[in-house]
Design an enzyme around this catalytic site. Sequence first.
Site, PDB file in Angstrom:
ATOM      1  N   GLN A 132       0.868  -1.184   0.000  1.00 34.72           N
ATOM      2  CA  GLN A 132       0.000   0.000   0.000  1.00 34.72           C
ATOM      3  C   GLN A 132       0.902   1.230   0.000  1.00 34.72           C
ATOM      4  OE1 GLN A 132      -1.832   0.780   3.717  1.00 34.72           O
ATOM      5  NE2 GLN A 132      -3.492   2.003   2.886  1.00 34.72           N
TER       6      GLN A 132
ATOM      7  N   SER B 237       0.847   6.724   2.201  1.00 34.57           N
ATOM      8  CA  SER B 237       1.471   7.760   3.023  1.00 34.57           C
ATOM      9  C   SER B 237       2.633   8.433   2.302  1.00 34.57           C
ATOM     10  CB  SER B 237       1.988   7.163   4.327  1.00 34.57           C
ATOM     11  OG  SER B 237       0.955   6.513   5.017  1.00 34.57           O
TER      12      SER B 237
ATOM     13  N   SER C  73       4.475  -0.912   4.182  1.00 37.73           N
ATOM     14  CA  SER C  73       4.745  -2.229   4.777  1.00 37.73           C
ATOM     15  C   SER C  73       5.150  -3.237   3.702  1.00 37.73           C
ATOM     16  CB  SER C  73       3.505  -2.742   5.512  1.00 37.73           C
ATOM     17  OG  SER C  73       3.205  -1.901   6.592  1.00 37.73           O
TER      18      SER C  73
ATOM     19  N   GLU D 171     -10.935  -1.611   6.578  1.00 39.29           N
ATOM     20  CA  GLU D 171      -9.606  -2.005   7.043  1.00 39.29           C
ATOM     21  C   GLU D 171      -9.509  -1.823   8.549  1.00 39.29           C
ATOM     22  OE1 GLU D 171      -6.384   0.645   6.288  1.00 39.29           O
ATOM     23  OE2 GLU D 171      -4.870  -0.882   6.579  1.00 39.29           O
TER      24      GLU D 171
ATOM     25  N   ASN E 256      -4.523   6.718  16.478  1.00 33.86           N
ATOM     26  CA  ASN E 256      -5.630   6.683  17.444  1.00 33.86           C
ATOM     27  C   ASN E 256      -6.114   8.076  17.832  1.00 33.86           C
ATOM     28  OD1 ASN E 256      -5.471   3.976  17.257  1.00 33.86           O
ATOM     29  ND2 ASN E 256      -5.139   3.572  19.437  1.00 33.86           N
ATOM     30  N   GLU E 257      -5.209   9.081  17.748  1.00 32.45           N
ATOM     31  CA  GLU E 257      -5.673  10.454  18.038  1.00 32.45           C
ATOM     32  C   GLU E 257      -6.746  10.852  17.018  1.00 32.45           C
ATOM     33  OE1 GLU E 257      -2.531   9.543  17.876  1.00 32.45           O
ATOM     34  OE2 GLU E 257      -1.612  10.090  19.777  1.00 32.45           O
TER      35      GLU E 257
HETATM   36  C1  LIG Z   1       4.084  -0.240  11.255  1.00 28.35           C
HETATM   37  C2  LIG Z   1       3.485   0.731  10.270  1.00 28.35           C
HETATM   38  C3  LIG Z   1       3.064   0.279   9.039  1.00 28.35           C
HETATM   39  C4  LIG Z   1       2.550   1.164   8.099  1.00 28.35           C
HETATM   40  N1  LIG Z   1       2.216   0.681   6.861  1.00 28.35           N
HETATM   41  C5  LIG Z   1       1.801   1.542   5.902  1.00 28.35           C
HETATM   42  C6  LIG Z   1       1.569   1.068   4.574  1.00 28.35           C
HETATM   43  O1  LIG Z   1       1.718  -0.112   4.275  1.00 28.35           O
HETATM   44  N2  LIG Z   1       1.198   1.954   3.637  1.00 28.35           N
HETATM   45  C7  LIG Z   1       1.024   3.287   3.910  1.00 28.35           C
HETATM   46  O2  LIG Z   1       0.654   4.033   3.009  1.00 28.35           O
HETATM   47  N3  LIG Z   1       1.244   3.776   5.169  1.00 28.35           N
HETATM   48  C8  LIG Z   1       1.638   2.934   6.161  1.00 28.35           C
HETATM   49  N4  LIG Z   1       1.906   3.411   7.437  1.00 28.35           N
HETATM   50  C9  LIG Z   1       1.787   4.845   7.692  1.00 28.35           C
HETATM   51  C10 LIG Z   1       0.677   5.235   8.632  1.00 28.35           C
HETATM   52  O3  LIG Z   1      -0.569   5.166   8.000  1.00 28.35           O
HETATM   53  C11 LIG Z   1       1.007   6.668   9.131  1.00 28.35           C
HETATM   54  O4  LIG Z   1       2.174   6.577   9.933  1.00 28.35           O
HETATM   55  C12 LIG Z   1      -0.117   7.279   9.925  1.00 28.35           C
HETATM   56  O5  LIG Z   1      -1.219   7.567   9.103  1.00 28.35           O
HETATM   57  C13 LIG Z   1       0.336   8.583  10.627  1.00 28.35           C
HETATM   58  O6  LIG Z   1       0.905   9.464   9.731  1.00 28.35           O
HETATM   59  P1  LIG Z   1       2.331  10.109  10.028  1.00 28.35           P
HETATM   60  O7  LIG Z   1       3.290   9.013  10.353  1.00 28.35           O
HETATM   61  O8  LIG Z   1       2.649  11.026   8.893  1.00 28.35           O
HETATM   62  O9  LIG Z   1       2.186  10.955  11.375  1.00 28.35           O
HETATM   63  P2  LIG Z   1       1.488  12.360  11.532  1.00 28.35           P
HETATM   64  O10 LIG Z   1       0.247  12.430  10.737  1.00 28.35           O
HETATM   65  O11 LIG Z   1       2.534  13.434  11.308  1.00 28.35           O
HETATM   66  O12 LIG Z   1       1.089  12.340  13.063  1.00 28.35           O
HETATM   67  C14 LIG Z   1       2.026  12.572  14.122  1.00 28.35           C
HETATM   68  C15 LIG Z   1       1.217  12.692  15.426  1.00 28.35           C
HETATM   69  O13 LIG Z   1       0.360  13.839  15.372  1.00 28.35           O
HETATM   70  C16 LIG Z   1      -0.999  13.443  15.589  1.00 28.35           C
HETATM   71  N5  LIG Z   1      -1.893  14.239  14.752  1.00 28.35           N
HETATM   72  C17 LIG Z   1      -1.707  14.556  13.435  1.00 28.35           C
HETATM   73  N6  LIG Z   1      -2.766  15.281  12.989  1.00 28.35           N
HETATM   74  C18 LIG Z   1      -3.628  15.407  14.045  1.00 28.35           C
HETATM   75  C19 LIG Z   1      -4.906  16.023  14.220  1.00 28.35           C
HETATM   76  N7  LIG Z   1      -5.526  16.643  13.224  1.00 28.35           N
HETATM   77  N8  LIG Z   1      -5.497  15.937  15.435  1.00 28.35           N
HETATM   78  C20 LIG Z   1      -4.906  15.266  16.462  1.00 28.35           C
HETATM   79  N9  LIG Z   1      -3.686  14.662  16.368  1.00 28.35           N
HETATM   80  C21 LIG Z   1      -3.067  14.734  15.174  1.00 28.35           C
HETATM   81  C22 LIG Z   1      -1.048  11.983  15.170  1.00 28.35           C
HETATM   82  O14 LIG Z   1      -2.134  11.314  15.709  1.00 28.35           O
HETATM   83  C23 LIG Z   1       0.303  11.487  15.670  1.00 28.35           C
HETATM   84  O15 LIG Z   1       0.263  11.185  17.036  1.00 28.35           O
HETATM   85  C24 LIG Z   1       2.424   2.548   8.405  1.00 28.35           C
HETATM   86  C25 LIG Z   1       2.845   3.015   9.667  1.00 28.35           C
HETATM   87  C26 LIG Z   1       3.383   2.131  10.589  1.00 28.35           C
HETATM   88  C27 LIG Z   1       3.842   2.673  11.923  1.00 28.35           C
END
Ligand SMILES: Cc1cc2nc3c(=O)[nH]c(=O)nc-3n(C[C@H](O)[C@H](O)[C@H](O)COP(=O)(O)OP(=O)(O)OC[C@H]3O[C@@H](n4cnc5c(N)ncnc54)[C@H](O)[C@@H]3O)c2cc1C
Length: 381
Positions: free
Chosen positions: A125, A128, A160, A244, A362-363
């Site tokens: 996928q 991101s 992933s 999902e 989860n946020e």
């Molecule tokens: C083990 C793992 C596997 C993954 N696999 C895939 C995959 O296969 N394909 C893929 O596309 N993605 C994948 N991801 C990515 C995952 O979907 C993102 O990490 C996730 O959506 C969070 O985005 P970010 O890492 O950019 O963090 P951010 O969006 O920058 O968030 C950082 C922190 O800020 C908080 N935050 C951000 N915006 C807000 C808001 N509006 N209100 C409150 N809190 C907020 C978040 O909750 C978090 O705690 C994976 C991530 C992990 C850890």
Amino acid sequence: MDLAQTARTEALRAEARAWLRDHVPARPLPSLETEEGFAAHREWEALLHTGRWSAVSWPEEYGGRGADLFGWLAFEEEYWAAGAPGRVSQNGVSLLAPTLLAHGTAEQRARVLPPMAGGEVVWAQAWSEPEAGSDLAALRSRAVRTEGGWLLSGQKTWSSRAAFADRAFGIFRTDPGAARPHQGLTYLMFGLRDPGVTVRPIGRLDGKPAFAEIFLDEVFVPDEDVIGEPGQGWRIAMSATGDERGLTLRSPGRFLAAADRLAELWRQAGDPADTAIRDRVADAVIGARAYRLFTAASASRFAAGAALGPESSLNKVFWSTYDIALHETALDLLDPDAEAADGEWAQGYVFALAGPVYAGTNEIQRDIIAERLLGLPKGRR
Ligand SMILES: Cc1cc2nc3c(=O)[nH]c(=O)nc-3n(C[C@H](O)[C@H](O)[C@H](O)COP(=O)(O)OP(=O)(O)OC[C@H]3O[C@@H](n4cnc5c(N)ncnc54)[C@H](O)[C@@H]3O)c2cc1C
């Protein structure tokens, strides 16, 4: 209650149990996050497919069994209770396939689904991006029109198993001038070994190399690999995310099996005088059963024609926090150095820590619950 349906589900359960008893590898496969383990899990997918167990809910013409959600839930319970390997094809089977079944063409379904079911083509996928995780609509990777298709450029991250997968699906900006960020996006499939693609592993806490970022430099995608209409990518991508989070990513079967293993560990290693830890084991067993009932209720509403909607956020927050608590209890039952070792519980714990982040943090889920289920005012952004 529909007794005919229940009988069908139980027949499928019995057949799955017998097949799994005869075919689940006697020893665990190496981690699917390594090259060797990925290959071993791909072979397992092929074997599963020979029994038509790799995608039980798909239509039969693509290698499935046409099972409904109750059949799938029963299969999952048998699968995890049998100690069967993790699913290397999960992204394809539970995310891309439902999207193609709902929005793809007949040609795409016939071309993409059978090799996915047999593990010949494993999908990653690619949603991101470095500055578009929670705020996915901020994505900047683009697809530019060219003769017979599109040229993709940009960067995807946190993908992933992308280091060893064959192909990927993702959304790309095709109309940079669109009025809103959710508009002008297009859903595309591309090959991870196509010219212009560079896949680079991202270091993980457990040191395993399958997690990766993807760099795209004018990668050609033919028109037949566009899913749905150009410009409709957001709507199409979102149609699968609720499922999902809420159902298909973490079925109750996984947690029922894990809670049983935890109870067994307590029988072997627990101190009967330590009532605090005994209560945590009991909580884990209760939690798994409660999740099973909640999911069965969701499945019933689904079968009656309701959409899952924001309640899938309840499931996501529940299973991700539950998984961490369950593994912490197991580690507390084991030796103090179990956490540092490479055992099953320690590996599971490290993976569980990512649960509150992937599939939507989860946020963000809590905001959805607060605003859309409880009707509370919007939080500060
Ligand atoms: C083990 C793992 C596997 C993954 N696999 C895939 C995959 O296969 N394909 C893929 O596309 N993605 C994948 N991801 C990515 C995952 O979907 C993102 O990490 C996730 O959506 C969070 O985005 P970010 O890492 O950019 O963090 P951010 O969006 O920058 O968030 C950082 C922190 O800020 C908080 N935050 C951000 N915006 C807000 C808001 N509006 N209100 C409150 N809190 C907020 C978040 O909750 C978090 O705690 C994976 C991530 C992990 C850890």
